[in-house]
Design an enzyme around this catalytic site. Structure first.
Site, PDB file in Angstrom:
ATOM      1  N   ASP A  30       0.860  -1.183   0.000  1.00  0.00           N
ATOM      2  CA  ASP A  30       0.000   0.000   0.000  1.00  0.00           C
ATOM      3  C   ASP A  30       0.897   1.234   0.000  1.00  0.00           C
ATOM      4  OD1 ASP A  30      -3.259   0.195   0.952  1.00  0.00           O
ATOM      5  OD2 ASP A  30      -2.085   2.046   0.878  1.00  0.00           O
ATOM      6  N   THR A  86     -11.968   1.846  -6.218  1.00  0.00           N
ATOM      7  CA  THR A  86     -12.415   2.546  -7.433  1.00  0.00           C
ATOM      8  C   THR A  86     -13.653   3.367  -7.061  1.00  0.00           C
ATOM      9  OG1 THR A  86     -13.694   0.561  -8.025  1.00  0.00           O
ATOM     10  CG2 THR A  86     -11.548   0.810  -9.058  1.00  0.00           C
ATOM     11  N   ARG A 155     -18.607  -9.909   0.910  1.00  0.00           N
ATOM     12  CA  ARG A 155     -19.450  -8.934   1.610  1.00  0.00           C
ATOM     13  C   ARG A 155     -18.725  -8.455   2.852  1.00  0.00           C
ATOM     14  NH1 ARG A 155     -23.909 -13.353   2.497  1.00  0.00           N
ATOM     15  NH2 ARG A 155     -21.957 -14.508   2.506  1.00  0.00           N
ATOM     16  N   LYS A 210     -19.271  -8.929 -12.348  1.00  0.00           N
ATOM     17  CA  LYS A 210     -19.254  -8.254 -11.056  1.00  0.00           C
ATOM     18  C   LYS A 210     -20.279  -7.127 -10.979  1.00  0.00           C
ATOM     19  CE  LYS A 210     -18.477  -6.691  -7.179  1.00  0.00           C
ATOM     20  NZ  LYS A 210     -17.450  -6.577  -6.201  1.00  0.00           N
ATOM     21  N   PHE A 255     -32.061 -10.986   0.455  1.00  0.00           N
ATOM     22  CA  PHE A 255     -31.981  -9.666  -0.173  1.00  0.00           C
ATOM     23  C   PHE A 255     -33.344  -9.096  -0.528  1.00  0.00           C
ATOM     24  CE2 PHE A 255     -28.059  -7.374  -1.071  1.00  0.00           C
ATOM     25  CZ  PHE A 255     -27.228  -8.139  -0.271  1.00  0.00           C
ATOM     26  N   LEU A 256     -34.343  -9.510   0.250  1.00  0.00           N
ATOM     27  CA  LEU A 256     -35.690  -9.005   0.044  1.00  0.00           C
ATOM     28  C   LEU A 256     -36.177  -8.321   1.323  1.00  0.00           C
ATOM     29  CD1 LEU A 256     -37.202  -9.272  -2.624  1.00  0.00           C
ATOM     30  CD2 LEU A 256     -38.391 -11.260  -1.729  1.00  0.00           C
ATOM     31  N   CYS A 266     -20.057   0.050  -2.128  1.00  0.00           N
ATOM     32  CA  CYS A 266     -20.123  -0.745  -3.367  1.00  0.00           C
ATOM     33  C   CYS A 266     -21.403  -0.543  -4.153  1.00  0.00           C
ATOM     34  CB  CYS A 266     -19.945  -2.215  -3.034  1.00  0.00           C
ATOM     35  SG  CYS A 266     -18.379  -2.533  -2.213  1.00  0.00           S
ATOM     36  N   LYS A 329     -24.288  -1.284   7.451  1.00  0.00           N
ATOM     37  CA  LYS A 329     -24.880  -2.582   7.760  1.00  0.00           C
ATOM     38  C   LYS A 329     -24.224  -3.102   9.028  1.00  0.00           C
ATOM     39  CE  LYS A 329     -22.587  -6.131   5.337  1.00  0.00           C
ATOM     40  NZ  LYS A 329     -22.455  -6.926   4.125  1.00  0.00           N
TER      41      LYS A 329
HETATM   42  C1  UGA Z   1     -21.948  -5.966  -1.756  1.00  0.00           C
HETATM   43  C2  UGA Z   1     -22.249  -7.320  -2.404  1.00  0.00           C
HETATM   44  O1  UGA Z   1     -23.244  -8.015  -1.642  1.00  0.00           O
HETATM   45  C3  UGA Z   1     -20.982  -8.178  -2.488  1.00  0.00           C
HETATM   46  O2  UGA Z   1     -21.265  -9.411  -3.145  1.00  0.00           O
HETATM   47  C4  UGA Z   1     -19.923  -7.393  -3.246  1.00  0.00           C
HETATM   48  O3  UGA Z   1     -18.703  -8.110  -3.319  1.00  0.00           O
HETATM   49  C5  UGA Z   1     -19.662  -6.072  -2.542  1.00  0.00           C
HETATM   50  O4  UGA Z   1     -20.885  -5.322  -2.478  1.00  0.00           O
HETATM   51  C6  UGA Z   1     -18.631  -5.310  -3.330  1.00  0.00           C
HETATM   52  O5  UGA Z   1     -18.925  -4.946  -4.475  1.00  0.00           O
HETATM   53  O6  UGA Z   1     -17.507  -5.172  -2.868  1.00  0.00           O
HETATM   54  P1  UGA Z   1     -21.593  -5.162   0.790  1.00  0.00           P
HETATM   55  O7  UGA Z   1     -21.511  -3.778   0.233  1.00  0.00           O
HETATM   56  O8  UGA Z   1     -20.570  -5.606   1.779  1.00  0.00           O
HETATM   57  O9  UGA Z   1     -21.518  -6.242  -0.416  1.00  0.00           O
HETATM   58  O10 UGA Z   1     -22.980  -5.296   1.510  1.00  0.00           O
HETATM   59  P2  UGA Z   1     -24.358  -6.058   1.256  1.00  0.00           P
HETATM   60  O11 UGA Z   1     -24.482  -7.167   2.204  1.00  0.00           O
HETATM   61  O12 UGA Z   1     -24.554  -6.346  -0.177  1.00  0.00           O
HETATM   62  O13 UGA Z   1     -25.395  -4.925   1.695  1.00  0.00           O
HETATM   63  C7  UGA Z   1     -25.490  -3.708   0.973  1.00  0.00           C
HETATM   64  C8  UGA Z   1     -26.572  -2.825   1.511  1.00  0.00           C
HETATM   65  O14 UGA Z   1     -27.845  -3.366   1.202  1.00  0.00           O
HETATM   66  C9  UGA Z   1     -26.562  -2.624   3.021  1.00  0.00           C
HETATM   67  O15 UGA Z   1     -26.747  -1.252   3.292  1.00  0.00           O
HETATM   68  C10 UGA Z   1     -27.730  -3.445   3.508  1.00  0.00           C
HETATM   69  O16 UGA Z   1     -28.290  -2.936   4.677  1.00  0.00           O
HETATM   70  C11 UGA Z   1     -28.679  -3.329   2.333  1.00  0.00           C
HETATM   71  N1  UGA Z   1     -29.657  -4.443   2.239  1.00  0.00           N
HETATM   72  C12 UGA Z   1     -29.214  -5.712   2.036  1.00  0.00           C
HETATM   73  C13 UGA Z   1     -31.015  -4.173   2.317  1.00  0.00           C
HETATM   74  O17 UGA Z   1     -31.437  -3.006   2.479  1.00  0.00           O
HETATM   75  N2  UGA Z   1     -31.907  -5.202   2.205  1.00  0.00           N
HETATM   76  C14 UGA Z   1     -31.497  -6.482   2.018  1.00  0.00           C
HETATM   77  O18 UGA Z   1     -32.373  -7.381   1.920  1.00  0.00           O
HETATM   78  C15 UGA Z   1     -30.129  -6.739   1.937  1.00  0.00           C
END
Ligand code: UGA
Length: 446
Positions: A30, A86, A155, A210, A255-256, A266, A329
């Site tokens: 880094d 990025t 995640r 992705k 995810f619902l 992300c 989260k």
């Molecule tokens: C997300 C993807 O899930 C990963 O697969 C991916 O690798 C990552 O982005 C990335 O591109 O690096 P992440 O950002 O860690 O992962 O978090 P998620 O678990 O996807 O949650 C994202 C957001 O959606 C959170 O704010 C969460 O609270 C919200 N969420 C999730 C909801 O509002 N409802 C749901 O049912 C699920």
């Protein structure tokens, strides 16, 4: 095998430690000397469950070290992973690729043996091919440098598990590739031995897998949140509706979860960068629906403020609001584009006194929103509150005892921004329960 990982943020640090855990000799690189000093000392500069243990275990075993020295890193391996950030460009939707290009521009001229540069960062489609040409031009005479793309799907909060037990491994290679597939199959051998699918593609397909995955996840969340708006109009219950939908295996319940919507480093920036890239490619109509996905998501935040205003009797002026949760989260200290923190800021703008508590994200929140009040516990944040808001579904908040909390607040009003509380339990303890996409729950006891 030996490999390096450039960039030691959420993605890079986890990947470096994960590769060492698989038995490889790994150097994490880094440009930030503070991060490197922390990681070298076995400290993770952010909160990620189980990462510290994996890091320390592999440093002690002598398989993992960190440096800011690119020349040393170039010497130390033939596979170089690229895990730098990025982010969204300031003032536009496109991704800022400067860190990705900087690594290639600095690293490639230092290579002395044939090497593979394996991108893991999320990039606009076409970036890998461009980096491939650039690497070929920058490589010292007679040295073959390939670029491959191996997107990361981990995640936050589950990064260690997702790194060691991914759902699939996708590898995009150059048309004339000679080194990448064999090198990556060997590096990931312990994972592949468990039957994890390995998909070999061209560079552009790998990049698109992705962003499409994240676009799909964002769409799924915004879909249920759009339905949630309709539920609100007719006093229907979106959580029961989601349960019923979820039993259809084609839809699935994951995810619902309706609520405050998605945030983080992300999903929001990835769907925006995807739209921007599609526009550049002349395919902008294909992704205009993502604009709607984005705006449904952002509307959740203002809806949360409206719901809270209603819960406080029509005005936030002078109201004392407890905000439980600031991270985007649970199991993360990340507040990038955090819906919770965003709502906290909006409530304050509307005249409320806001007391925030989060188990892990206090320091990061303070640096983004220094003017909010920060409490040292959930109970303290709720002291004489006119409403308690649960905006991140940490287990600690889901398990809060409404009976205990009742003695702390000024009004027994709870607003569940994540549909994570057992509403009947709160109502039985005398609380009025507000939630997104569900009818108001009146107290069933005094
Ligand atoms: C997300 C993807 O899930 C990963 O697969 C991916 O690798 C990552 O982005 C990335 O591109 O690096 P992440 O950002 O860690 O992962 O978090 P998620 O678990 O996807 O949650 C994202 C957001 O959606 C959170 O704010 C969460 O609270 C919200 N969420 C999730 C909801 O509002 N409802 C749901 O049912 C699920």
């Amino acid at each position: 095998m030996r490999c390096t990982v450039f960039g030691t943020g959420y993605l890079g640090a986890t990947h470096a430690a994960g590769m060492a855990e698989l038995g490889h000799e790994v150097v994490g690189v880094d440009i930030d000397p503070d991060k490197i000093a922390k990681l070298s000392g076995g400290e993770v500069p952010f909160y990620e469950p189980a990462l510290r243990e994996m890091l320390q275990r592999n440093i002690s075993a002598g398989r993992l070290r960190f440096t800011t020295d690119y020349a040393e890193a170039a010497e130390s391996a033939d596979v170089h992973f690229l895990g730098v950030g990025t982010p969204q460009k300031k003032g536009e939707y496109a991704a800022d690729l400067r860190h990705v290009y900087n690594v290639v521009d600095t690293l490639v001229p230092l290579l002395r043996r044939p090497a593979v540069v394996v991108g893991k960062s999320t990039v606009p489609v076409g970036t890998a091919a461009d980096l491939g040409e650039r690497a070929a031009a920058l490589a010292p005479a007679g040295i073959r440098v390939e670029v491959a793309w191996n997107p990361e799907f981990l995640r936050e909060g589950l990064a260690v598990q997702d790194t060691l037990h991914p759902d699939r491994i996708v590898l995009g290679v150059q048309r004339d590739s000679q080194l990448a597939e064999a090198a990556l199959r060997e590096l990931y051998a312990p994972i592949l031995a468990n039957g994890v699918p390995f998909l070999l593609t061209d560079l552009q397909t790998a990049e698109l897998v992705k962003v499409s995955a994240n676009a799909f996840l964002a769409t799924k969340i915004s879909f249920i949140n759009a339905i949630s708006e309709v539920c609100e109009a007719v006093d229907a219950d979106v959580t029961l509706l989601a349960d019923a939908l979820g039993y259809d295996a084609r839809i699935g319940r994951r995810f619902l979860n309706a609520g405050l919507g998605f945030g983080g480093g992300c999903l929001p920036k990835d769907i925006r960068a995807f739209m921007a890239r599609a526009g550049e490619l002349g395919a902008n109509h294909a992704l205009t629906f993502l604009r709607e996905v984005d705006s449904i998501n952002m509307r959740r935040r203002s809806r949360m403020v409206e719901l809270t205003t209603g819960a406080c009797g029509g005005s936030l002026l002078g109201a004392n609001i407890a905000v439980l949760g600031a991270a985007f989260k649970p199991e993360s200290d990340d507040v990038r584009d955090s819906p919770a923190l965003n709502v906290a800021g909006l409530l304050q703008l509307n005249g409320a006194t806001v007391n925030v508590y989060d188990p892990k994200a206090m320091e990061n929140s303070r640096s983004v929103f220094p003017t909010l009040n920060y409490s040292t516990s959930a109970i303290e944040a709720c002291d004489r509150a006119d409403a308690a808001l649960v905006l991140t579904e940490w287990a600690e908040f889901v398990d809060l005892d409404p009976e205990t909390l009742a003695g702390t607040v000024r009004a027994k009003v709870v607003v569940d921004g994540r549909n994570c509380l057992d509403a009947s339990r709160w109502r039985q303890a005398g609380w009025r329960v507000y939630a997104l996409g569900r009818p108001i729950g009146e107290p069933t006891a005094a």
